[in-house]
Scaffold this motif. Structure first.
Motif, mmCIF file in Angstrom:
data_model
loop_
_atom_site.group_PDB
_atom_site.id
_atom_site.type_symbol
_atom_site.label_atom_id
_atom_site.label_comp_id
_atom_site.label_asym_id
_atom_site.label_seq_id
_atom_site.Cartn_x
_atom_site.Cartn_y
_atom_site.Cartn_z
ATOM 1 N N CYS A 17 36.288 37.944 28.695
ATOM 2 C CA CYS A 17 35.378 37.849 29.839
ATOM 3 C C CYS A 17 33.936 38.080 29.375
ATOM 4 O O CYS A 17 33.687 38.822 28.422
ATOM 5 N N THR A 21 29.702 39.848 33.725
ATOM 6 C CA THR A 21 30.709 40.045 34.777
ATOM 7 C C THR A 21 31.307 41.437 34.672
ATOM 8 O O THR A 21 31.455 42.147 35.682
ATOM 9 N N PHE A 25 30.910 44.588 37.549
ATOM 10 C CA PHE A 25 32.012 45.332 38.154
ATOM 11 C C PHE A 25 31.958 46.815 37.786
ATOM 12 O O PHE A 25 32.194 47.688 38.627
ATOM 13 N N SER A 110 39.345 41.904 43.341
ATOM 14 C CA SER A 110 38.236 41.012 42.982
ATOM 15 C C SER A 110 38.003 41.031 41.470
ATOM 16 O O SER A 110 37.629 40.014 40.887
ATOM 17 N N MET A 111 38.246 42.174 40.831
ATOM 18 C CA MET A 111 38.109 42.236 39.374
ATOM 19 C C MET A 111 39.156 41.365 38.699
ATOM 20 O O MET A 111 38.826 40.586 37.789
ATOM 21 N N ALA A 114 38.367 37.727 39.102
ATOM 22 C CA ALA A 114 37.280 37.298 38.210
ATOM 23 C C ALA A 114 37.774 37.158 36.771
ATOM 24 O O ALA A 114 37.379 36.215 36.064
ATOM 25 N N ARG A 117 39.693 33.911 36.643
ATOM 26 C CA ARG A 117 38.776 32.764 36.655
ATOM 27 C C ARG A 117 38.125 32.558 35.288
ATOM 28 O O ARG A 117 38.005 31.431 34.802
ATOM 29 N N ALA A 118 37.714 33.669 34.674
ATOM 30 C CA ALA A 118 37.095 33.574 33.342
ATOM 31 C C ALA A 118 38.081 33.000 32.336
ATOM 32 O O ALA A 118 37.712 32.165 31.498
#
Length: 147
Positions: A17, A21, A25, A110-111, A114, A117-118
């Motif tokens: 990641c 980002t 977080f 949400s972490m 993310a 997604r990364a």
């Protein structure tokens, strides 16, 4: 498919990641003023990278790579991260993210989203790079058959 709730998979996701980002977080977690203890300060170090050669499938040491590990304890939950390169901020942020997810922090979903997604973005970039370069690949099995 990797599972961000599995700690081993999460280590891989955090390592891949981007630092911004992770820092975002980590800052959000730290805004709540949790109990944080740094167990291992983030200091770059060398790590031997071992790979398997493709013909005889024997492992060998390719060389040394620079990584930055960090470990924390956040509200009683341990966190660890090891990121490539000299990246103290990303390593510490990654360790905080790991501990927050392990502890079920309110931002955990949400972490993990993310991180997923990364990973998907990275995989798409790899697929694109492979598509652009696969015509230059050498097939070693073919070379072995000719000898």
């Amino acid at each position: 498919m990797v599972d961000p709730h599995d700690r081993s998979d999460r280590f891989e996701l955090i390592a891949g990641c981007d630092g911004e980002t992770l820092a975002r977080f980590a800052n959000e977690v730290l805004e709540e003023d949790p109990q944080l203890s740094v167990q291992q300060d983030p200091h770059p170090q060398l790590l031997v990278q071992q790979v398997t050669e493709p013909v005889e499938r024997r492992p060998f040491n390719l060389g040394e790579v620079v990584v930055t590990p960090a470990a924390v304890e956040l509200d009683g939950h341990r966190g660890f991260a090891m990121v490539p390169g000299k990246a103290e901020r990303a390593a510490l942020s990654g360790a905080i993210v790991d501990a927050a997810v392990a502890g079920g922090h309110r931002l955990s979903e949400s972490m993990t989203a993310a991180l997923e997604r990364a990973a998907a973005d990275r995989e798409a970039e790899r697929a694109q790079a492979w598509a652009e370069s696969k015509h230059t690949t050498v097939d070693f099995r073919t070379m072995e058959d000719e000898t």
